[in-house]
Design an enzyme around this catalytic site. Sequence first.
Site, mmCIF file in Angstrom:
data_model
loop_
_atom_site.group_PDB
_atom_site.id
_atom_site.type_symbol
_atom_site.label_atom_id
_atom_site.label_comp_id
_atom_site.label_asym_id
_atom_site.label_seq_id
_atom_site.Cartn_x
_atom_site.Cartn_y
_atom_site.Cartn_z
ATOM 1 N N GLY A 1 8.119 13.368 4.979
ATOM 2 C CA GLY A 1 7.519 13.357 3.650
ATOM 3 C C GLY A 1 6.362 14.485 3.871
ATOM 4 O O GLY A 1 5.435 14.528 3.175
ATOM 5 N N ALA A 2 6.677 15.533 4.379
ATOM 6 C CA ALA A 2 5.624 16.531 4.980
ATOM 7 C C ALA A 2 5.161 17.840 3.902
ATOM 8 O O ALA A 2 4.274 18.416 3.810
ATOM 9 C CB ALA A 2 5.965 17.345 6.258
ATOM 10 N N ASN A 3 6.198 17.540 2.644
ATOM 11 C CA ASN A 3 6.102 18.624 1.666
ATOM 12 C C ASN A 3 5.114 18.531 0.859
ATOM 13 O O ASN A 3 4.905 19.253 -0.289
ATOM 14 C CB ASN A 3 7.408 18.835 1.196
ATOM 15 C CG ASN A 3 8.217 17.637 0.543
ATOM 16 O OD1 ASN A 3 8.541 16.823 1.041
ATOM 17 N ND2 ASN A 3 8.201 17.811 -0.709
ATOM 18 N N GLY B 1 1.786 15.575 -1.038
ATOM 19 C CA GLY B 1 0.839 14.267 -0.895
ATOM 20 C C GLY B 1 0.397 14.181 0.219
ATOM 21 O O GLY B 1 -0.430 15.308 0.921
ATOM 22 N N GLY C 1 1.350 13.497 3.384
ATOM 23 C CA GLY C 1 2.375 14.284 4.511
ATOM 24 C C GLY C 1 1.843 15.670 4.354
ATOM 25 O O GLY C 1 1.524 16.252 5.692
ATOM 26 N N SER D 1 0.001 -0.104 3.129
ATOM 27 C CA SER D 1 -0.786 0.108 1.761
ATOM 28 C C SER D 1 -1.502 -1.399 1.595
ATOM 29 O O SER D 1 -1.161 -2.086 2.136
ATOM 30 C CB SER D 1 0.241 0.169 0.642
ATOM 31 O OG SER D 1 -0.416 -0.278 -0.629
ATOM 32 N N TYR E 1 7.804 -3.279 -3.490
ATOM 33 C CA TYR E 1 7.069 -2.452 -2.888
ATOM 34 C C TYR E 1 6.314 -3.032 -1.859
ATOM 35 O O TYR E 1 5.974 -2.643 -0.823
ATOM 36 C CB TYR E 1 6.300 -1.516 -3.819
ATOM 37 C CG TYR E 1 5.341 -0.616 -3.102
ATOM 38 C CD1 TYR E 1 5.672 0.629 -2.468
ATOM 39 C CD2 TYR E 1 3.963 -0.715 -3.261
ATOM 40 C CE1 TYR E 1 5.147 1.357 -1.934
ATOM 41 C CE2 TYR E 1 3.105 0.153 -2.518
ATOM 42 C CZ TYR E 1 3.610 1.181 -2.118
ATOM 43 O OH TYR E 1 2.743 1.979 -1.322
#
Length: 311
Positions: free
Chosen positions: A21-23, A25, A27, A151, A176
């Site tokens: 998820g590096a693209n 937020g 990440g 979280s 979640y």
Amino acid sequence: MTDWSVENVPDCSGKTVVVTGANSGLGFEATTMFAQKGAHVVMACRDLDRAEDAANEIRSEVSAASLTRSKLDLADLESVYAFADEFKSNHNELHVLCNNAGVMAVPRRETKQGFEMQLGVNHLGHFALTAELFDRIRDTPGETRIVNTSSGLHERGKMDFDDLQSERDYDKWEAYAQSKLANLLFTYELDRRLDAAGIDDVVSVGAHPGYAATNLQYRGPEATGSRVRLLMNKLANTVIAQSAEMGALPLLYAATEESVEGGDYIGPQGLFGMRGYPGKADSSARSKDEATAERLWDVSEDLTARRFRLA
């Protein structure tokens, strides 16, 4: 330790880091910080076009950034295995695996293999990815780290093994919370198994960002078409949340701080653990339940058809 920031991150030249998820937020911020410190970052992203846009933005800030884009869809185990194969073909070492990507409070959907989406992406996809890359992590010289992003809402979580995929009863927040509890159960169980196997140079660590302003808060309302919730979340991100850059610091701390030990949990040290500079935090009693962790490990291996080669 107070006021720990990116300035405290040691030089990472010569190290290879995977960030899921590096693209966007957290990440994206973590990838930028790793790049600033000289690491080569493999940006594991579902959308390669968005990954390319993110990489270009990072390069505009860090001219010497060493980045590779690689497709990874955690909602499809075949994509997880393909990513791992590609990584191992191109890289002989993996110093840090940041299991960061996730979905939050979305309407009930299923992954390609039929898992409830939040459990499937947040836990099972990362469990399978870690298993597939474990040999590289274990065989890399020096200390290596596996960082799982949880979280504060894990405290609300409970593993419902009788309805693990929430087929009979689905509440988006309960699902979640269960997935975030699973992240920590996995982290701690992996740490125990590493100790039992005498693998001292691989460190399994948990982290949480507190309440950080990212697009994650918008995906649930956008998926349901709730304009009221979307506006409320945008207001909360503006008024209450800390920046995504601050939210990424616990992950960086877990990945690089010398004092970190296996089984640690890192989070913001400020107001109710929601904001502030990172340090060691505590997690719920349920996250430390060894019987639950062992059962989740066995179930996860069965569902993903993957085993950790710890011996």
